[in-house]
Enzyme design. Structure first.
Site, PDB file in Angstrom:
ATOM      1  N   ASP A  97       4.446  -2.122   5.777  1.00 23.83           N
ATOM      2  CA  ASP A  97       4.073  -1.060   4.854  1.00 23.83           C
ATOM      3  C   ASP A  97       2.994  -1.498   3.868  1.00 23.83           C
ATOM      4  O   ASP A  97       2.231  -0.680   3.368  1.00 23.83           O
ATOM      5  CB  ASP A  97       5.311  -0.592   4.078  1.00 23.83           C
ATOM      6  CG  ASP A  97       6.309   0.128   4.973  1.00 23.83           C
ATOM      7  OD1 ASP A  97       5.929   0.483   6.108  1.00 23.83           O
ATOM      8  OD2 ASP A  97       7.455   0.343   4.540  1.00 23.83           O
ATOM      9  N   GLY A  98       2.929  -2.796   3.604  1.00 30.52           N
ATOM     10  CA  GLY A  98       1.916  -3.301   2.674  1.00 30.52           C
ATOM     11  C   GLY A  98       0.497  -3.040   3.139  1.00 30.52           C
ATOM     12  O   GLY A  98      -0.419  -2.887   2.305  1.00 30.52           O
ATOM     13  N   ASN A 196       2.429   4.348  -4.073  1.00 31.56           N
ATOM     14  CA  ASN A 196       3.883   4.211  -4.233  1.00 31.56           C
ATOM     15  C   ASN A 196       4.337   4.475  -5.667  1.00 31.56           C
ATOM     16  O   ASN A 196       5.005   5.455  -5.937  1.00 31.56           O
ATOM     17  CB  ASN A 196       4.349   2.828  -3.795  1.00 31.56           C
ATOM     18  CG  ASN A 196       4.935   2.821  -2.395  1.00 31.56           C
ATOM     19  OD1 ASN A 196       4.990   3.840  -1.728  1.00 31.56           O
ATOM     20  ND2 ASN A 196       5.379   1.657  -1.950  1.00 31.56           N
TER      21      ASN A 196
END
Length: 354
Positions: A97-98, A196
């Site tokens: 996800d990074g 995020n």
């Protein structure tokens, strides 16, 4: 009018020609998938491939003679130095996800559609499996895919009473990168696009954080605890979920405010409309400063008189779906977070009539 999440589709006005490939660095397991993908894009689809310069400096890639002819066709760039925002048609991420968060940080304005393969540890935001990448990439190039528009936060940090420093080529005299930085008399203004969350915490201090939260100019509460998380629906399954917040589908237009270990039994996470303007400042009687980070990056200290303004950005991140936004999201909840996994209750045994 309530929009059907499954109605958002990827369509091209003209066939895509350039693609940015983002690979998680210092991960040897991604070298072979990276090579296969780049060769497929350049040789089979005649795409212009952009790769970050530090990715190609990996010895395993730099010393691979078989990969040399393909590598010569790449266009390279460096973060915070080269602007590629108007040169990319779509993005492919290889990793966890990074990599999607990193892709978001590279585009402070409009973001191209992102196709993310899960080759990392979690893969909540990366729905594609690399095994059948050729057919999946071809579908995206042909414009046959569903989209989810992941809202981002537009964040403005205003710092007062800072020493002036000259800015040359995006680097200050003290070596701090000054991307998206403006100067006013006695003020320093920085802007960020966040996918995020924005996290305000107490940093190394042993005291509780003491920050005031304003909504559309009105003081709504003071956070006394370890800090506060302001997250998008996409970020609701990240740090906010670990702090006890609800999980929000990315199609819901909202901003979530979640305290971190509040010293109050009644401080529950709240969801506010996407259009509001949030402002976070140190309380006048705060014993210590606070620290802020944006998607886990650009961490910096917040002092008295500084402010953090947050609202929904007009530049969402278009994320390409494997199936559709609803199916992908619930699949991620089940696979990555094991949401509501429980052994089923046995039914009653049917007794035979005597």
């Amino acid at each position: 009018h309530i929009q059907d999440p499954a109605s958002q589709r990827l369509t091209w006005n003209k066939p895509p020609k350039s693609v940015l490939v983002i690979k998680k660095i210092r991960d040897a397991s991604l070298l072979q998938p990276f090579k296969e993908l780049c060769m497929y894009l350049t040789e089979e689809n005649n795409m212009i491939v952009y790769v970050e310069k530090k990715v190609l400096e990996d010895p395993a890639i730099a010393n691979d003679e078989n990969f040399g002819p393909v590598k010569k066709k790449f266009c390279t760039f460096r973060e915070d130095y080269d602007d590629i925002s108007n040169q990319i048609d779509f993005i492919i991420c290889l990793g966890g996800d990074g990599t999607l968060l990193y892709a978001s940080s590279l585009f402070q304005g409009s973001v191209p559609p992102v196709m993310a393969f899960h080759l990392g540890s979690l893969g909540f935001l990366t729905p594609f499996n690399f095994e059948n990448f050729q057919s999946q990439v071809t579908q995206v190039i042909e414009g046959n895919a569903a989209l989810v528009l992941r809202s981002r936060l537009k964040v403005k940090v205003v710092k007062e009473h800072r020493e002036k420093s000259t800015v040359q080529n995006g680097i200050e005299e003290n070596g701090v990168v000054s991307a998206n930085l403006e100067k006013e008399v006695g003020k320093q203004i920085m802007q960020y696009q966040v996918l995020n969350e924005v996290v305000v915490d107490r940093g190394p201090s042993s005291y509780l954080s003491n920050v005031d939260v304003f909504l559309d100019g009105h003081l709504i509460t003071t956070v006394q605890g370890d800090g506060v998380i302001v997250s998008t629906p996409t970020g609701s399954t990240a740090y906010a979920a670990a702090a006890g917040a609800s999980m929000i589908h990315p199609n819901v237009p909202a901003i979530m405010i979640t305290p971190i270990c509040p010293h109050s039994l009644s401080f529950r996470p709240i969801v506010v409309p996407a259009g509001v303007e949030l402002k976070i400042m140190l309380s006048p009687d705060a014993r210590n400063t606070a620290w802020v980070s944006f998607d886990g990056r650009k961490r910096q200290e917040i002092c008295h008189g500084d402010s953090i303004s947050i609202t929904t950005s007009c530049y969402p991140l278009p994320s390409i779906c494997f199936r559709d936004p609803v199916s992908d999201w619930f699949e991620s909840l089940a696979e990555c977070l094991h949401w509501n996994v429980r052994k089923k209750q046995n039914n009653f045994a049917v007794e035979e009539e005597e």
